[in-house]
Design a protein around this motif. Structure first.
Motif, PDB file in Angstrom:
ATOM      1  N   GLU A 181       2.431  15.074   1.700  1.00 10.82           N
ATOM      2  CA  GLU A 181       2.797  13.754   2.243  1.00 10.82           C
ATOM      3  C   GLU A 181       1.570  12.704   2.022  1.00 10.82           C
ATOM      4  O   GLU A 181       1.745  11.773   1.510  1.00 10.82           O
ATOM      5  CB  GLU A 181       2.792  13.774   3.913  1.00 10.82           C
ATOM      6  CG  GLU A 181       4.228  14.367   4.179  1.00 10.82           C
ATOM      7  CD  GLU A 181       4.340  14.323   5.889  1.00 10.82           C
ATOM      8  OE1 GLU A 181       3.407  13.828   6.626  1.00 10.82           O
ATOM      9  OE2 GLU A 181       5.173  15.045   6.329  1.00 10.82           O
ATOM     10  N   GLN A 182       0.205  13.341   1.951  1.00  5.96           N
ATOM     11  CA  GLN A 182      -1.115  12.514   1.887  1.00  5.96           C
ATOM     12  C   GLN A 182      -0.835  12.105   0.185  1.00  5.96           C
ATOM     13  O   GLN A 182      -1.255  11.019  -0.158  1.00  5.96           O
ATOM     14  CB  GLN A 182      -2.240  13.482   2.043  1.00  5.96           C
ATOM     15  CG  GLN A 182      -2.284  13.375   3.697  1.00  5.96           C
ATOM     16  CD  GLN A 182      -3.553  14.637   3.787  1.00  5.96           C
ATOM     17  OE1 GLN A 182      -3.966  15.282   2.856  1.00  5.96           O
ATOM     18  NE2 GLN A 182      -3.859  14.359   5.219  1.00  5.96           N
ATOM     19  N   LEU A 196       1.809   9.623  -0.507  1.00 12.07           N
ATOM     20  CA  LEU A 196       1.391   8.153  -0.022  1.00 12.07           C
ATOM     21  C   LEU A 196       0.241   7.523  -0.735  1.00 12.07           C
ATOM     22  O   LEU A 196       0.219   6.279  -1.195  1.00 12.07           O
ATOM     23  CB  LEU A 196       0.998   8.266   1.502  1.00 12.07           C
ATOM     24  CG  LEU A 196       2.122   8.560   2.430  1.00 12.07           C
ATOM     25  CD1 LEU A 196       1.682   8.815   3.843  1.00 12.07           C
ATOM     26  CD2 LEU A 196       3.128   7.427   2.496  1.00 12.07           C
ATOM     27  N   PHE A 244       6.885   4.021  -5.538  1.00 14.93           N
ATOM     28  CA  PHE A 244       7.818   3.775  -4.531  1.00 14.93           C
ATOM     29  C   PHE A 244       9.196   3.896  -4.720  1.00 14.93           C
ATOM     30  O   PHE A 244      10.110   4.129  -4.226  1.00 14.93           O
ATOM     31  CB  PHE A 244       7.400   2.550  -3.552  1.00 14.93           C
ATOM     32  CG  PHE A 244       8.554   1.978  -2.592  1.00 14.93           C
ATOM     33  CD1 PHE A 244       8.525   2.722  -1.407  1.00 14.93           C
ATOM     34  CD2 PHE A 244       9.584   1.183  -2.665  1.00 14.93           C
ATOM     35  CE1 PHE A 244       9.508   2.603  -0.246  1.00 14.93           C
ATOM     36  CE2 PHE A 244      10.284   0.891  -1.707  1.00 14.93           C
ATOM     37  CZ  PHE A 244      10.577   1.554  -0.797  1.00 14.93           C
ATOM     38  N   ALA A 259      11.289   6.801   6.151  1.00 16.77           N
ATOM     39  CA  ALA A 259       9.906   7.209   6.799  1.00 16.77           C
ATOM     40  C   ALA A 259      10.064   8.116   7.820  1.00 16.77           C
ATOM     41  O   ALA A 259       9.261   8.803   8.182  1.00 16.77           O
ATOM     42  CB  ALA A 259       9.509   5.727   7.597  1.00 16.77           C
ATOM     43  N   PHE A 264       8.981  11.762   7.114  1.00 16.39           N
ATOM     44  CA  PHE A 264       7.710  12.257   7.208  1.00 16.39           C
ATOM     45  C   PHE A 264       7.282  13.037   8.586  1.00 16.39           C
ATOM     46  O   PHE A 264       7.815  12.653   9.832  1.00 16.39           O
ATOM     47  CB  PHE A 264       6.499  11.147   7.028  1.00 16.39           C
ATOM     48  CG  PHE A 264       6.581  10.510   5.397  1.00 16.39           C
ATOM     49  CD1 PHE A 264       5.509  11.089   4.886  1.00 16.39           C
ATOM     50  CD2 PHE A 264       7.418   9.817   5.143  1.00 16.39           C
ATOM     51  CE1 PHE A 264       5.228  10.586   3.633  1.00 16.39           C
ATOM     52  CE2 PHE A 264       7.474   9.192   3.869  1.00 16.39           C
ATOM     53  CZ  PHE A 264       6.312   9.887   2.809  1.00 16.39           C
ATOM     54  N   HIS A 305       1.620   8.835   9.116  1.00 15.20           N
ATOM     55  CA  HIS A 305       2.164   8.868   7.576  1.00 15.20           C
ATOM     56  C   HIS A 305       3.675   8.104   7.676  1.00 15.20           C
ATOM     57  O   HIS A 305       3.889   7.395   6.597  1.00 15.20           O
ATOM     58  CB  HIS A 305       2.486  10.315   7.214  1.00 15.20           C
ATOM     59  CG  HIS A 305       1.100  10.980   6.934  1.00 15.20           C
ATOM     60  ND1 HIS A 305       1.075  12.237   6.505  1.00 15.20           N
ATOM     61  CD2 HIS A 305      -0.101  10.499   6.715  1.00 15.20           C
ATOM     62  CE1 HIS A 305      -0.173  12.593   6.262  1.00 15.20           C
ATOM     63  NE2 HIS A 305      -0.849  11.472   6.552  1.00 15.20           N
ATOM     64  N   ILE A 325       2.714   4.415   7.450  1.00 17.97           N
ATOM     65  CA  ILE A 325       1.988   4.054   6.324  1.00 17.97           C
ATOM     66  C   ILE A 325       2.989   3.988   5.318  1.00 17.97           C
ATOM     67  O   ILE A 325       3.344   2.866   4.441  1.00 17.97           O
ATOM     68  CB  ILE A 325       0.911   4.933   5.916  1.00 17.97           C
ATOM     69  CG1 ILE A 325      -0.339   5.228   6.637  1.00 17.97           C
ATOM     70  CG2 ILE A 325       0.772   4.736   4.258  1.00 17.97           C
ATOM     71  CD1 ILE A 325      -1.177   6.358   6.374  1.00 17.97           C
ATOM     72  N   TYR A 326       4.065   4.652   5.402  1.00 23.11           N
ATOM     73  CA  TYR A 326       5.275   4.681   4.258  1.00 23.11           C
ATOM     74  C   TYR A 326       5.945   3.203   4.675  1.00 23.11           C
ATOM     75  O   TYR A 326       6.629   2.793   3.815  1.00 23.11           O
ATOM     76  CB  TYR A 326       6.072   6.030   4.265  1.00 23.11           C
ATOM     77  CG  TYR A 326       7.294   5.954   3.490  1.00 23.11           C
ATOM     78  CD1 TYR A 326       6.905   6.222   2.138  1.00 23.11           C
ATOM     79  CD2 TYR A 326       8.390   5.661   3.684  1.00 23.11           C
ATOM     80  CE1 TYR A 326       7.973   6.355   1.176  1.00 23.11           C
ATOM     81  CE2 TYR A 326       9.435   5.561   2.925  1.00 23.11           C
ATOM     82  CZ  TYR A 326       9.294   6.031   1.530  1.00 23.11           C
ATOM     83  OH  TYR A 326      10.316   6.002   0.653  1.00 23.11           O
ATOM     84  N   SER A 364       4.399   0.142   3.844  1.00 22.15           N
ATOM     85  CA  SER A 364       4.302   0.041   2.223  1.00 22.15           C
ATOM     86  C   SER A 364       5.358  -0.520   1.884  1.00 22.15           C
ATOM     87  O   SER A 364       5.666  -1.385   0.958  1.00 22.15           O
ATOM     88  CB  SER A 364       3.719   1.412   1.703  1.00 22.15           C
ATOM     89  OG  SER A 364       2.610   1.657   2.213  1.00 22.15           O
ATOM     90  N   LEU A 369      -6.668   8.572   0.862  1.00 22.37           N
ATOM     91  CA  LEU A 369      -5.290   8.770   0.309  1.00 22.37           C
ATOM     92  C   LEU A 369      -5.063   8.183  -1.171  1.00 22.37           C
ATOM     93  O   LEU A 369      -4.749   8.946  -1.958  1.00 22.37           O
ATOM     94  CB  LEU A 369      -4.408   8.093   1.078  1.00 22.37           C
ATOM     95  CG  LEU A 369      -4.070   8.602   2.553  1.00 22.37           C
ATOM     96  CD1 LEU A 369      -2.998   7.732   3.304  1.00 22.37           C
ATOM     97  CD2 LEU A 369      -3.628   9.982   2.536  1.00 22.37           C
TER      98      LEU A 369
END
Length: 497
Positions: A26-27, A30, A40, A49, A52, A57, A60-61, A64, A101
């Motif tokens: 996941e890290q 991202l 993306f 999302a 995750f 996370h 963040i997704y 983003s 990240l």
């Protein structure tokens, strides 16, 4: 005594096991998105999302995605403004975490593989959640939830998970669409009647409709005694009797003619439905069959027809008052276990909604039911024939031919249906207008009219998305409740004077 101890140990082990996840992947993904926002678009078609595991996370997704889809840049600096200043992630400020990240980002080449791994792990977690719910509900089942409802609910949740887990959507090339169209044309060429859809066994009706089209919701409506159930059973048996299949190179079985039919008989029992079909095919009145008033020749025909019926893939569910959710679950199960090419429901108004408050508003309930049936037709890629009642307004008109406005709760039924057909027999209404015996002139005129409509019926196609509307004349033999193609008088042998 060792067995219970072993079982207890296994149960304890299950409780201490961690849910499937991979925080490092996941890290990495991202970070790749923050370094190059084009990454993306390599995963956005299938990755959400909610897939995750870590809540940060997910945030963040999601943030983003919102920035990138708005045409803005998603980077550690732009994302920082959407998080609280005092937020700590992995014992570090959020900006420092976002910078880390980006610094540990994977390459764009690996992004899609990482995205699919994240999604697969989320699917496994959902499976575990469904399994845990099944166990908990089975232990502490509510009084109003019998085991059959628990099974149907589990089936529905598993099927929903399977469908949402699919990643085969999106655009296809025109060459793929062209190949599918050619395959359809080839199958139509090899099928009886050279139809694009499944043959009803009634030639004139097939010519008007091109057969029953896959994924279509077909509403067959009529007033009582018009013969809508008889027509539905005729079509269902014709399809099942014509069934032919061939095994594919991958071991699957493909229908090449006719089809496997599922019949939800919500009003009649399976025995009553079978008696009707025996009467239609053996040409023995169903009333005589029930009373045993049959001769040796008729009994022989019944035996022969019964032997043939045992081989046809026609499956009957006689559950009364079934809910749309249960009906959908059972249709999916039949498709999975036996195959399914056509579904018949007799009749639509006897289905109940799934919600507890649905019965409070019948129009909303019917809307949910017709929407569900259309979705089921598309999902299983089979024609769904749903019988429907008509309102009594037909009886108050001089012209008894039904119209779309005569459908009960017509708004949703008419809107969701791809085809709306009405069964109409003028003979039924004319029979009631018989004049008194002393009215010789009226009797002669009435008899002439009766001769014109005797044993004749119409299927009125009032709506058809893929073809013309109009009326199809059919032969109807009332004694056997059987529909056939109408023989044109021009083709009948000359009568001897």
């Amino acid at each position: 005594m060792a067995e219970p101890a072993r079982q207890q140990s296994s149960a304890d082990q299950m409780l201490t096991r961690q849910a499937p996840r991979n925080l490092e992947v996941e890290q990495q993904l991202l970070g790749a998105i923050l370094v190059n926002n084009e990454t993306f678009f390599r995963v956005s078609d299938f990755l959400e999302a909610g897939h995750f595991y870590d809540q940060t996370h997910k945030d963040i997704y999601e943030k983003s995605a919102q920035l990138i889809q708005a045409g803005k840049t998603a980077s550690p600096l732009t994302l920082k403004t959407f998080f609280a200043d005092d937020l700590q992630v992995a014992d570090m400020p959020v900006l420092q975490y976002l910078m880390r990240l980006a610094g540990q980002a994977t390459t764009v080449i690996n992004a899609e593989d990482y995205g699919r791994l994240i999604k697969d792990l989320a699917t496994r977690r959902n499976l575990i959640r469904i399994g845990e719910d099944m166990v908990n509900i089975a232990f502490d089942a509510p009084i109003d939830m019998p085991p059959s409802s628990q099974i149907e609910d589990a089936e529905r949740r598993l099927f929903d998970l399977a469908e949402t887990g699919r990643s085969d959507g999106g655009f296809i090339t025109f060459s793929d669409a062209l190949r599918d169209a050619i395959d359809m044309a080839s199958a139509a060429y090899q099928r009886d009647g050279q139809l694009s859809g499944i043959s009803t066994g009634l030639k004139d009706l097939d010519e008007k409709m091109g057969g029953l089209q896959h994924s279509d919701l077909i509403v067959l409506a009529g007033r009582p005694a018009m013969g809508k159930t008889s027509l539905a059973t005729n079509i269902a048996f014709n399809i099942a009797r014509a069934y032919q299949s061939e095994e594919q190179p991958d071991g699957t079985v493909k229908t090449v003619n006719g089809g496997v039919v599922g019949f939800f008989s919500l009003e009649m029992s399976g025995e009553q439905l079978a008696t009707r079909i025996i009467s239609e095919q053996a040409e023995v009145p169903s009333g005589d069959i029930r009373r045993g008033k049959i001769d040796e020749n008729q009994f022989s025909r019944i035996v022969n027809v019964s032997q043939e019926m045992q081989r046809v893939p026609l499956y009957i569910d006689q559950t009364g008052g079934i809910s749309i959710a249960a009906l959908t679950a059972r249709a999916r199960r039949l498709k999975r276990q036996r195959g399914l090419d056509c579904l018949v429901i007799d009749y639509l108004q006897l289905i109940t909604g799934s919600g507890k408050k649905s019965s409070e508003n019948r129009v909303q309930e019917i809307t949910a039911i017709t929407t569900g049936l259309k979705a089921l037709a598309k999902e299983l890629n089979v024609p769904v024939i749903a019988l429907s009642q008509l309102s009594r307004t037909v009886e108050s008109r001089d012209d008894k031919r039904p119209q779309l406005s005569d459908l009960r709760e017509s708004g949703s039924i008419e809107q969701d249906a791809d085809v709306v057909m009405f069964v109409y027999r003028e003979e039924y209404y004319l029979e009631k207008q018989m004049p008194k015996e002393n009215n010789l002139e009226g009797m002669a005129q009435w008899q002439a009219e009766m001769d014109r409509v005797m044993n004749k019926a119409e299927v009125i196609i009032s709506k058809q998305r893929h073809g013309p509307t109009g009326s199809v004349p059919l032969q109807f033999t009332k004694e056997f409740t059987r529909f056939d193609d109408l023989i044109d008088d021009d083709y009948l042998p000359e009568r001897m004077e």
